[in-house]
Scaffold this active site. Structure first.
Site, PDB file in Angstrom:
ATOM      1  CD  GLU A 166     -18.831 -38.112  20.070  1.00  9.53           C
ATOM      2  OE1 GLU A 166     -20.008 -37.742  20.155  1.00  9.53           O
ATOM      3  OE2 GLU A 166     -17.922 -37.427  19.546  1.00  9.53           O
ATOM      4  CD  GLU A 355     -21.681 -35.658  23.677  1.00  6.75           C
ATOM      5  OE1 GLU A 355     -21.674 -35.089  22.550  1.00  6.75           O
ATOM      6  OE2 GLU A 355     -20.645 -35.978  24.278  1.00  6.75           O
TER       7      GLU A 355
END
Length: 450
Positions: A166, A355
């Site tokens: 991220e 995720e």
């Protein structure tokens, strides 16, 4: 009852991050990370919580690997703490840090679990932050050196690698919103950090290719979401396009197309000073990857708000959807929409959902169990949509639930529980929740019933 069978080669796993679970923040030669420093500043983290002990995984990793084996996980996504390998960010690697990850990888393989290693999950060595951190172009080179060291140490046994987790959060939450370490509040800082993160990704991919281990693969994990305008108005559509550009395209376009999106270049150039983009940078950033990791939790719904610069939007809720303990709306169909968009716009050869999960205020029953039916339903409904995407031709090769353990949830400290395993932070006892036992049985059948 519908039966959703997944491909035979599909990988089922769970994910964690070093800073969130390892603890032992000052043991084994580990250096200080930006989160060690950030968490000690009053007001930055709920309840003044720090990752000093976290889940004590550093000392209990064998117990945790046994838990994974009991849950029948096929793979485990973990991150490597850069300050454990290079306490000062560079120089001579710390042998004790490498030994820890060598032992973890060996334990996983002995348990029949495929390791997936993330090189950077937000815990930059503080020594590098003191020199400018991700705003300093030199940090990208230091990351490439660190990556090469880890490839050399673990690459004979780790076949799946992720450069960054991220980069949007690292750059914008850490350098623009100030919510994450290092706590900056500058668009210019965020843009510099984003470019150098992406540059370091490309440099690490090239270092990986130089090692040339057959069968090993490397990618990057992006937190992505479908962005929906709140109404059919042209103004809301424009706002949605700009937020999509900031959240999704600013990171996916360079990786898969070797260029930043023109509309966002214009917006950012008008709002701040862009970082220097050197000749060859975009070619490096666009170095081909073997897969894309996608973290998906919730959709983005936006409406126009010209006063909210530089993006000109405000986030809103639909209002008819349930929310998690994070206040995030639950919309599994958004995962399907996102998968189809990625397939059509970027055509990655392979995708892993690295995720997906939800926080809820879990409590122990008098019987010592955790009946987290909301989380179980969240995972089940998202897997239905993932199966739908696979049926429609999206090359998804695996799914990693976030998270294996309740853990240190960054600025929320220990107040939010994402784990499929309950952690009693006073005793460090692990208790598989109802969702974990359901996930175990689902993995065994490689199929959903629902």
């Amino acid at each position: 009852m519908t039966y959703y069978e997944f491909p035979k080669s599909f990988i089922w796993g769970a994910a964690t991050a070093a800073c969130q679970i390892e603890g032992a923040a000052q043991e084994g030669g580990k250096g200080e990370s930006i989160w060690d420093r950030f968490s000690r500043i009053p007001g930055n983290v709920a309840n003044g919580d720090t990752p000093e002990e976290a889940c004590d995984h550093y000392h209990r990793f064998r117990e945790d690997v046994e838990l994974m084996r009991e849950l029948r996980l096929g793979a485990y996504r973990f991150s490597i703490a850069w300050p454990r390998i290079y306490p000062n960010g560079a120089g001579k690697p710390n042998r004790k840090g490498l030994d820890f990850y060598n032992e973890l990888v060996d334990a996983l393989l002995d348990a029949g679990i495929t390791p997936m290693a993330t090189l950077y999950h937000w815990d930059l060595p503080q020594a590098l932050q003191d020199k400018g951190g991700w705003e300093n172009r030199d940090t990208a080179s230091r990351f490439a050196d660190y990556s090469a060291c880890v490839f050399e140490a673990l690459g004979d046994r780790v076949g799946l690698w992720i450069t960054h987790n991220e980069p949007f959060v690292t750059s914008f939450a850490g350098h623009y919103a100030g919510e994450h370490a290092p706590g900056k509040r500058s668009l210019q800082s965020a843009l510099a950090a984003a470019h150098h993160l992406l540059l370091s990704h490309g440099q690490a991919v090239r270092a990986f290719r130089e090692v040339g281990r057959s069968g090993s693969r490397i990618g990057i994990t992006l937190n992505m979401a479908p962005v929906y305008p709140s109404t059919s108005s042209a103004e809301d559509a424009r706002a949605a396009a700009l937020w999509d550009g900031a959240l999704n395209r600013w990171f996916a376009d360079p990786v898969f197309r070797g260029s930043y999106p023109d509309d966002m270049l214009q917006l950012y150039s008008d709002a701040a000073s862009m970082p220097a983009i050197h000749k060859g940078d975009m070619e490096i950033i666009g170095s081909p990857v073997d897969f894309l990791g996608v973290n998906y939790y919730n959709p983005s719904i936006v409406m126009s708000d010209r006063a909210a610069q530089p993006f000109g939007f405000a986030g809103v809720r639909r209002g008819d959807l349930p929310v998690t303990d994070m206040g995030w709306e639950v919309y599994p169909e958004g995962l399907y929409d996102l998968m189809m968009r990625i397939k059509n716009d970027y055509a990655p050869a392979s995708i892993y959902i690295t995720e997906n999960g939800a926080a809820y205020p879990d409590t122990l029953t008098p019987q010592g169990t955790v009946d987290d039916d909301e989380r179980l339903d969240y995972i089940r409904r998202h897997l239905v949509q993932l199966h739908r995407a696979i049926q429609d031709g999206v090359p998804v090769d695996g799914y990693f639930v976030w998270s294996l353990l309740d853990n240190y949830e960054w600025a929320h400290g220990y107040a939010k529980r994402f784990g499929i395993t309950y952690v009693d932070y006073h005793t460090q006892k692990r208790i598989p929740k109802k969702s974990a036992l359901w996930y175990r049985d689902m993995i065994a059948s490689n199929a959903l019933r629902g």
